[in-house]
Design an enzyme around this catalytic site. Structure first.
Site, PDB file in Angstrom:
ATOM      1  N   TYR A 156       0.843  -1.214   0.000  1.00 19.58           N
ATOM      2  CA  TYR A 156       0.000   0.000   0.000  1.00 19.58           C
ATOM      3  C   TYR A 156       0.870   1.253   0.000  1.00 19.58           C
ATOM      4  O   TYR A 156       0.744   2.118  -0.878  1.00 19.58           O
ATOM      5  CB  TYR A 156      -0.936   0.004   1.224  1.00 19.58           C
ATOM      6  CG  TYR A 156      -1.521   1.380   1.498  1.00 19.58           C
ATOM      7  CD1 TYR A 156      -2.421   1.970   0.616  1.00 19.58           C
ATOM      8  CD2 TYR A 156      -1.150   2.115   2.637  1.00 19.58           C
ATOM      9  CE1 TYR A 156      -2.945   3.249   0.855  1.00 19.58           C
ATOM     10  CE2 TYR A 156      -1.665   3.377   2.884  1.00 19.58           C
ATOM     11  CZ  TYR A 156      -2.561   3.941   1.989  1.00 19.58           C
ATOM     12  OH  TYR A 156      -3.064   5.207   2.226  1.00 19.58           O
ATOM     13  N   LYS A 160       1.461   4.172  -2.887  1.00 23.88           N
ATOM     14  CA  LYS A 160       1.185   5.603  -2.679  1.00 23.88           C
ATOM     15  C   LYS A 160       2.460   6.417  -2.921  1.00 23.88           C
ATOM     16  O   LYS A 160       2.418   7.500  -3.508  1.00 23.88           O
ATOM     17  CB  LYS A 160       0.656   5.863  -1.256  1.00 23.88           C
ATOM     18  CG  LYS A 160      -0.736   5.320  -0.980  1.00 23.88           C
ATOM     19  CD  LYS A 160      -1.838   5.973  -1.800  1.00 23.88           C
ATOM     20  CE  LYS A 160      -2.141   7.399  -1.407  1.00 23.88           C
ATOM     21  NZ  LYS A 160      -3.330   7.933  -2.120  1.00 23.88           N
TER      22      LYS A 160
HETATM   23  P1  NAD Z   1     -11.443   4.467   1.344  1.00 22.84           P
HETATM   24  O1  NAD Z   1     -10.907   3.109   1.067  1.00 22.84           O
HETATM   25  O2  NAD Z   1     -12.443   4.655   2.428  1.00 22.84           O
HETATM   26  O3  NAD Z   1     -12.102   5.055   0.014  1.00 22.84           O
HETATM   27  C1  NAD Z   1     -11.509   4.911  -1.242  1.00 22.84           C
HETATM   28  C2  NAD Z   1     -12.541   5.276  -2.294  1.00 22.84           C
HETATM   29  O4  NAD Z   1     -11.918   5.147  -3.589  1.00 22.84           O
HETATM   30  C3  NAD Z   1     -13.772   4.357  -2.299  1.00 22.84           C
HETATM   31  O5  NAD Z   1     -14.945   5.128  -2.416  1.00 22.84           O
HETATM   32  C4  NAD Z   1     -13.563   3.478  -3.521  1.00 22.84           C
HETATM   33  O6  NAD Z   1     -14.779   3.049  -4.116  1.00 22.84           O
HETATM   34  C5  NAD Z   1     -12.795   4.426  -4.452  1.00 22.84           C
HETATM   35  N1  NAD Z   1     -11.979   3.688  -5.431  1.00 22.84           N
HETATM   36  C6  NAD Z   1     -11.130   2.645  -5.180  1.00 22.84           C
HETATM   37  N2  NAD Z   1     -10.603   2.213  -6.331  1.00 22.84           N
HETATM   38  C7  NAD Z   1     -11.099   2.998  -7.326  1.00 22.84           C
HETATM   39  C8  NAD Z   1     -10.911   3.043  -8.741  1.00 22.84           C
HETATM   40  N3  NAD Z   1     -10.105   2.173  -9.355  1.00 22.84           N
HETATM   41  N4  NAD Z   1     -11.560   3.994  -9.457  1.00 22.84           N
HETATM   42  C9  NAD Z   1     -12.383   4.870  -8.831  1.00 22.84           C
HETATM   43  N5  NAD Z   1     -12.630   4.857  -7.504  1.00 22.84           N
HETATM   44  C10 NAD Z   1     -11.985   3.935  -6.757  1.00 22.84           C
HETATM   45  O7  NAD Z   1     -10.163   5.379   1.561  1.00 22.84           O
HETATM   46  P2  NAD Z   1      -9.941   6.603   2.570  1.00 22.84           P
HETATM   47  O8  NAD Z   1      -9.499   6.086   3.871  1.00 22.84           O
HETATM   48  O9  NAD Z   1     -11.089   7.521   2.478  1.00 22.84           O
HETATM   49  O10 NAD Z   1      -8.669   7.279   1.861  1.00 22.84           O
HETATM   50  C11 NAD Z   1      -8.835   8.235   0.828  1.00 22.84           C
HETATM   51  C12 NAD Z   1      -7.468   8.704   0.372  1.00 22.84           C
HETATM   52  O11 NAD Z   1      -6.766   9.299   1.459  1.00 22.84           O
HETATM   53  C13 NAD Z   1      -6.565   7.584  -0.148  1.00 22.84           C
HETATM   54  O12 NAD Z   1      -5.844   8.081  -1.245  1.00 22.84           O
HETATM   55  C14 NAD Z   1      -5.645   7.280   1.032  1.00 22.84           C
HETATM   56  O13 NAD Z   1      -4.399   6.799   0.570  1.00 22.84           O
HETATM   57  C15 NAD Z   1      -5.512   8.651   1.655  1.00 22.84           C
HETATM   58  N6  NAD Z   1      -5.260   8.662   3.114  1.00 22.84           N
HETATM   59  C16 NAD Z   1      -6.035   7.937   3.972  1.00 22.84           C
HETATM   60  C17 NAD Z   1      -5.806   8.028   5.351  1.00 22.84           C
HETATM   61  C18 NAD Z   1      -6.658   7.272   6.344  1.00 22.84           C
HETATM   62  O14 NAD Z   1      -6.343   7.271   7.534  1.00 22.84           O
HETATM   63  N7  NAD Z   1      -7.750   6.634   5.944  1.00 22.84           N
HETATM   64  C19 NAD Z   1      -4.784   8.833   5.830  1.00 22.84           C
HETATM   65  C20 NAD Z   1      -3.987   9.545   4.910  1.00 22.84           C
HETATM   66  C21 NAD Z   1      -4.248   9.465   3.557  1.00 22.84           C
HETATM   67  O1  DAU Z   2      -1.155   6.674   8.416  1.00 27.55           O
HETATM   68  C1  DAU Z   2      -2.145   6.846   7.443  1.00 27.55           C
HETATM   69  C2  DAU Z   2      -2.733   5.505   7.073  1.00 27.55           C
HETATM   70  O2  DAU Z   2      -3.537   5.079   8.159  1.00 27.55           O
HETATM   71  C3  DAU Z   2      -3.547   5.540   5.781  1.00 27.55           C
HETATM   72  O3  DAU Z   2      -2.726   5.885   4.709  1.00 27.55           O
HETATM   73  C4  DAU Z   2      -4.217   4.192   5.524  1.00 27.55           C
HETATM   74  O4  DAU Z   2      -5.063   4.286   4.377  1.00 27.55           O
HETATM   75  C5  DAU Z   2      -5.042   3.826   6.734  1.00 27.55           C
HETATM   76  O5  DAU Z   2      -5.606   2.545   6.542  1.00 27.55           O
HETATM   77  C6  DAU Z   2      -4.197   3.851   8.013  1.00 27.55           C
HETATM   78  O6  DAU Z   2      -3.223   2.762   8.002  1.00 27.55           O
HETATM   79  P1  DAU Z   2      -2.917   1.885   9.323  1.00 27.55           P
HETATM   80  O7  DAU Z   2      -2.372   0.592   8.887  1.00 27.55           O
HETATM   81  O8  DAU Z   2      -2.153   2.684  10.314  1.00 27.55           O
HETATM   82  O9  DAU Z   2      -4.444   1.754   9.873  1.00 27.55           O
HETATM   83  P2  DAU Z   2      -5.248   0.510  10.483  1.00 27.55           P
HETATM   84  O10 DAU Z   2      -6.534   1.059  11.016  1.00 27.55           O
HETATM   85  O11 DAU Z   2      -5.297  -0.646   9.571  1.00 27.55           O
HETATM   86  O12 DAU Z   2      -4.337   0.075  11.724  1.00 27.55           O
HETATM   87  C7  DAU Z   2      -4.011   0.991  12.772  1.00 27.55           C
HETATM   88  C8  DAU Z   2      -3.077   0.266  13.725  1.00 27.55           C
HETATM   89  O13 DAU Z   2      -3.822  -0.778  14.384  1.00 27.55           O
HETATM   90  C9  DAU Z   2      -1.925  -0.437  13.043  1.00 27.55           C
HETATM   91  O14 DAU Z   2      -0.780  -0.354  13.869  1.00 27.55           O
HETATM   92  C10 DAU Z   2      -2.369  -1.892  12.926  1.00 27.55           C
HETATM   93  C11 DAU Z   2      -3.256  -2.081  14.158  1.00 27.55           C
HETATM   94  N1  DAU Z   2      -4.380  -3.034  13.996  1.00 27.55           N
HETATM   95  C12 DAU Z   2      -5.214  -2.876  12.920  1.00 27.55           C
HETATM   96  C13 DAU Z   2      -6.265  -3.744  12.712  1.00 27.55           C
HETATM   97  C14 DAU Z   2      -7.189  -3.581  11.520  1.00 27.55           C
HETATM   98  C15 DAU Z   2      -4.591  -4.039  14.919  1.00 27.55           C
HETATM   99  O15 DAU Z   2      -3.856  -4.163  15.924  1.00 27.55           O
HETATM  100  N2  DAU Z   2      -5.647  -4.897  14.723  1.00 27.55           N
HETATM  101  C16 DAU Z   2      -6.484  -4.822  13.657  1.00 27.55           C
HETATM  102  O16 DAU Z   2      -7.411  -5.646  13.519  1.00 27.55           O
END
Ligand code: NAD
Ligand code: DAU
Length: 350
Positions: A156, A160
């Protein structure tokens, strides 16, 4: 009048960004382009779907020709690109999906923007939303700044990182006006319950085990999703071309401590005796390549554009728990069907 393409607007962060822009800027036309994967959910946008400045396009960014056609038809003048495969565990079981959407999909959008804008870049912007995971993992001290070298460890974060490099290369090679922001972990309403906070809220609700990876000692810097959307708004309007802005909450938590807070708040809200939900904590096999610590220095964004998070974590986590408890139908709908299969595959083997 602006015509802004927001990709991934049916997902977690994207839906908050779309809502903010549609409500705050009635003169802008907001085009939400989303493939509606398992993570995309149009219910997230029920409250704004009938607004005259909101338009939805179901499309896959991996389809390069379609991206060119859509630019031609709608004449977007800017892009806020959030569409991505976003869950680290899924990238470990299926890296190719991440390469396709996060890398190829991003290049398709860059090509379409470059081609359609034809070097007339005045008033145009390609804003790429990225993650702090591109910087790799910190030890016990230090913070990621905008100049920290990239060192991604999961498919992942590597996908990115690759997309970030490509975005910058389109500026340096073709002059495309680009901005990138890298944000820390988001939490809040509408997050798919594969991610730590909503997954654990949902499991506590159902008295299911809380699978803590390793010893629960990994550290994440948590930011309320609406604060991220507000940062994106500020950067979109006031950020400088070719700059990178880090966004974070100055809110570091060791996983196990955060999980205990969630357990405590859930016990309170569900009227269970204190300590009950903590009994569900189960230590399981660690995530492969699990980054130890993320922590963001968002000083540049504060100094240059005046953004700071608006919410304290204590408030944010309570708002979040309340939202999931008040929206149990949303949770039940997204956790049925394919989700159950994913959950079994992911956790039964641990
Ligand atoms: P998410 O997985 O909740 O949403 C992703 C969205 O993208 C979904 O609506 C999905 O349908 C759409 N998508 C996926 N593949 C696609 C494709 N091929 N064409 C068109 N649409 C598509 O993700 P999120 O957590 O909302 O993250 C959004 C963005 O922010 C991502 O780029 C992620 O890398 C970034 N980001 C997320 C976090 C976090 O903590 N969630 C933190 C920092 C950055
Ligand atoms: O830092 C930004 C990122 O944060 C984003 O770019 C990603 O899209 C987003 O998914 C998130 O990544 P993490 O891997 O940090 O998030 P996640 O919620 O999967 O996990 C948070 C922490 O918790 C990580 O250390 C793994 C741990 N974890 C996660 C899951 C799903 C567990 O211990 N148990 C679990 O079941």
């Amino acid at each position: 009048m602006r015509k802004i393409l927001i990709t991934g607007g049916a997902g977690f962060i994207g839906s908050h960004v779309v809502r903010l822009f549609v409500n705050k800027y009635p003169d802008y036309h907001i085009f939400n382009l989303d493939k509606l994967t398992y993570a995309g959910n149009l219910f997230n946008l029920k409250d704004i779907e009938h607004k005259p400045n909101y338009h939805f396009i179901k499309a896959d960014i991996v389809d390069g020709e379609l991206m060119q056609q859509l630019f031609e038809t709608h004449k977007f003048d800017s892009v806020i690109h959030l569409a991505a495969e976003s869950h680290v565990d899924r990238s470990i079981s299926n890296p190719m999906e991440f390469v396709m959407t996060n890398i190829i999909g991003t290049v398709n959008l860059l090509n379409a923007a470059r081609h359609h804008w034809q070097q007339d870049y005045k008033g145009k912007l390609f804003y790429h939303v990225s993650t702090d995971e591109v910087y790799g993992s910190l030890g016990d001290t230090g913070l990621f700044t905008e100049t920290t070298a990239y060192d991604p460890h999961s498919p992942y974060s590597a996908s990115k990182a690759s997309s970030d490099h490509l975005v910058r290369s389109y500026h340096d090679t073709f002059g495309l006006p680009v901005i990138i922001s890298n944000c820390s972990n988001n939490y809040g309403p509408n997050q798919f319950p594969e991610k730590l906070i909503p997954l654990f809220i949902n499991n506590i609700r159902h008295n299911k085990p809380l699978p803590v990876y390793g010893k629960g000692e990994n550290v994440r810097d948590w930011l309320y999703v609406v604060d991220h959307a507000q940062a994106i708004d500020v950067i979109f309007h006031e950020g400088k071309i070719r700059e990178t802005y880090n966004i974070g909450g100055h809110n570091e938590w060791k996983n196990i401590d955060l999980i205990k807070v969630i357990c405590k708040v859930m016990d309170e809200k569900l009227g269970r005796p204190q300590g009950k939900s903590e009994q569900l904590i189960t230590f399981v096999k660690d995530r492969a390549g699990h980054d130890l610590r993320y922590a963001i220095d968002s000083g540049k964004l504060q100094r240059e554009l005046g953004w700071i998070p608006s919410l304290q974590f204590e408030q944010g986590i309570r708002l979040t728990v309340d939202w999931y408890l008040q929206n149990q139908t949303w949770l039940d709908e997204v956790t049925s069907g394919n989700y159950l299969k994913y959950y079994e595959e992911q956790y039964d083997k641990r």
